[in-house]
Enzyme design. Structure first.
Site, PDB file in Angstrom:
ATOM      1  CG  HIS A   1      -5.447  -6.648  -0.438  1.00 58.31           C
ATOM      2  ND1 HIS A   1      -6.498  -6.114   0.891  1.00 58.31           N
ATOM      3  CD2 HIS A   1      -5.279  -7.668  -0.846  1.00 58.31           C
ATOM      4  CE1 HIS A   1      -7.248  -7.132  -0.300  1.00 58.31           C
ATOM      5  NE2 HIS A   1      -6.734  -8.091  -0.452  1.00 58.31           N
TER       6      HIS A   1
ATOM      7  CB  THR B   1      -6.594  -5.848  10.245  1.00 64.34           C
ATOM      8  OG1 THR B   1      -7.408  -6.695   9.387  1.00 64.34           O
ATOM      9  CG2 THR B   1      -7.079  -4.433   9.094  1.00 64.34           C
TER      10      THR B   1
ATOM     11  CD  GLU C   1      -7.670  -8.982  -3.901  1.00 66.67           C
ATOM     12  OE1 GLU C   1      -8.659  -9.173  -2.609  1.00 66.67           O
ATOM     13  OE2 GLU C   1      -7.213  -9.850  -3.350  1.00 66.67           O
TER      14      GLU C   1
ATOM     15  NE  ARG D   1      -2.076  -5.512   7.139  1.00 66.70           N
ATOM     16  CZ  ARG D   1      -2.644  -6.324   6.979  1.00 66.70           C
ATOM     17  NH1 ARG D   1      -3.664  -7.277   7.822  1.00 66.70           N
ATOM     18  NH2 ARG D   1      -3.649  -5.520   5.776  1.00 66.70           N
TER      19      ARG D   1
ATOM     20  CG  ASN E   1      -3.018  -2.454   6.786  1.00 71.10           C
ATOM     21  OD1 ASN E   1      -3.065  -1.877   5.583  1.00 71.10           O
ATOM     22  ND2 ASN E   1      -4.331  -2.786   7.777  1.00 71.10           N
TER      23      ASN E   1
ATOM     24  CE  LYS F   1      -3.455  -2.318   2.839  1.00 67.92           C
ATOM     25  NZ  LYS F   1      -4.660  -1.886   4.151  1.00 67.92           N
TER      26      LYS F   1
ATOM     27  NE  ARG G   1      -6.235 -12.194   5.489  1.00 65.62           N
ATOM     28  CZ  ARG G   1      -6.747 -11.695   5.243  1.00 65.62           C
ATOM     29  NH1 ARG G   1      -6.857 -10.849   3.982  1.00 65.62           N
ATOM     30  NH2 ARG G   1      -7.562 -10.732   6.592  1.00 65.62           N
TER      31      ARG G   1
ATOM     32  CG  PHE H   1     -13.352   2.140   8.017  1.00 64.81           C
ATOM     33  CD1 PHE H   1     -12.735   1.335   6.035  1.00 64.81           C
ATOM     34  CD2 PHE H   1     -13.370   1.022   8.057  1.00 64.81           C
ATOM     35  CE1 PHE H   1     -12.778   0.006   6.105  1.00 64.81           C
ATOM     36  CE2 PHE H   1     -13.841   0.252   8.095  1.00 64.81           C
ATOM     37  CZ  PHE H   1     -13.504  -0.890   7.074  1.00 64.81           C
TER      38      PHE H   1
ATOM     39  CE1 TYR I   1      -9.679  -3.262   0.719  1.00 69.66           C
ATOM     40  CE2 TYR I   1      -9.296  -1.073  -0.614  1.00 69.66           C
ATOM     41  CZ  TYR I   1      -8.535  -2.027   0.621  1.00 69.66           C
ATOM     42  OH  TYR I   1      -7.404  -2.324   0.860  1.00 69.66           O
TER      43      TYR I   1
END
Ligand code: IDP
Ligand code: MG
Length: 155
Positions: free
Chosen positions: A115, A91, A126, A102, A112, A9, A85, A57, A49
């Site tokens: 993704h 998150t 995606e 993270r 964070n 990100k 993951r 948010f 998303y």
């Protein structure tokens, strides 16, 4: 084998963590199938998303994701989605386990760094949003012989 979509990100790009993140995936034994730098559009983020569109948010999340280009990647591996993951962590950065990306580098629930697809369905979606078929590569990896057992290589 499974494919997972990963984004570094804008905060990861700004903080100079692209190499660190790619290094963790390579060391783990995952195989890079595609990689590009791209600026996400409003429309791509609505799709990406969609399941968060009613969250408070959501507008800020979109703004954050469009601040700079992102690094988009596709990684291959056995059970790659869940494995990645785990490497990424939960998150909220300050609750993520030490040793995860993270957990080691993030404090925020929004900023964070990364993704990663959370299911086969979202990975398919995606990957389709960001990659054309000719931008994804399936190639023999010499180290797969060491990384997986014979049975696992057939899986
Ligand atoms: P994930 O990235 O760990 O899968 P999701 O719940 O799918 O987390 O949320 C997508 C992204 O939206 C998060 O990575 C984070 O950037 C942002 N986000 C999630 N929850 C919040 C929140 O409560 N406040 C602000 N941003 C959030
Ligand atoms: Mg998610």
């Amino acid at each position: 084998m499974q494919r997972s979509a990963v984004l570094v990100k804008p905060d990861g790009l700004q903080r100079g963590l692209i190499g660190e993140i790619i290094n963790r995936f390579e060391r783990k034994g995952l195989k890079l199938a595609g990689l590009k730098m791209t600026k996400l559009t409003d429309q791509q983020l609505d799709e990406w998303y969609a399941h968060h569109k009613d969250k408070p948010f959501f507008p800020k999340l979109k703004g954050f994701m469009m601040q700079t280009p992102v690094i988009a990647m596709v990684w291959d591996g056995l059970d790659a989605i869940d494995t990645i993951r785990k490497l990424v962590g939960v998150t909220k950065g300050r609750e993520a386990e030490g040793g995860s990306i993270r957990g080691d580098f993030a404090m925020s629930v929004s900023n964070n760094l990364i993704h990663a697809s959370d299911s086969i369905e979202s990975a398919d979606k995606e990957i389709n949003i960001l990659f054309a078929d000719n931008e994804l590569f399936d190639y023999a990896s010499a180290v797969d012989l060491l990384i997986y057992s014979e049975e696992e290589r057939g899986a």
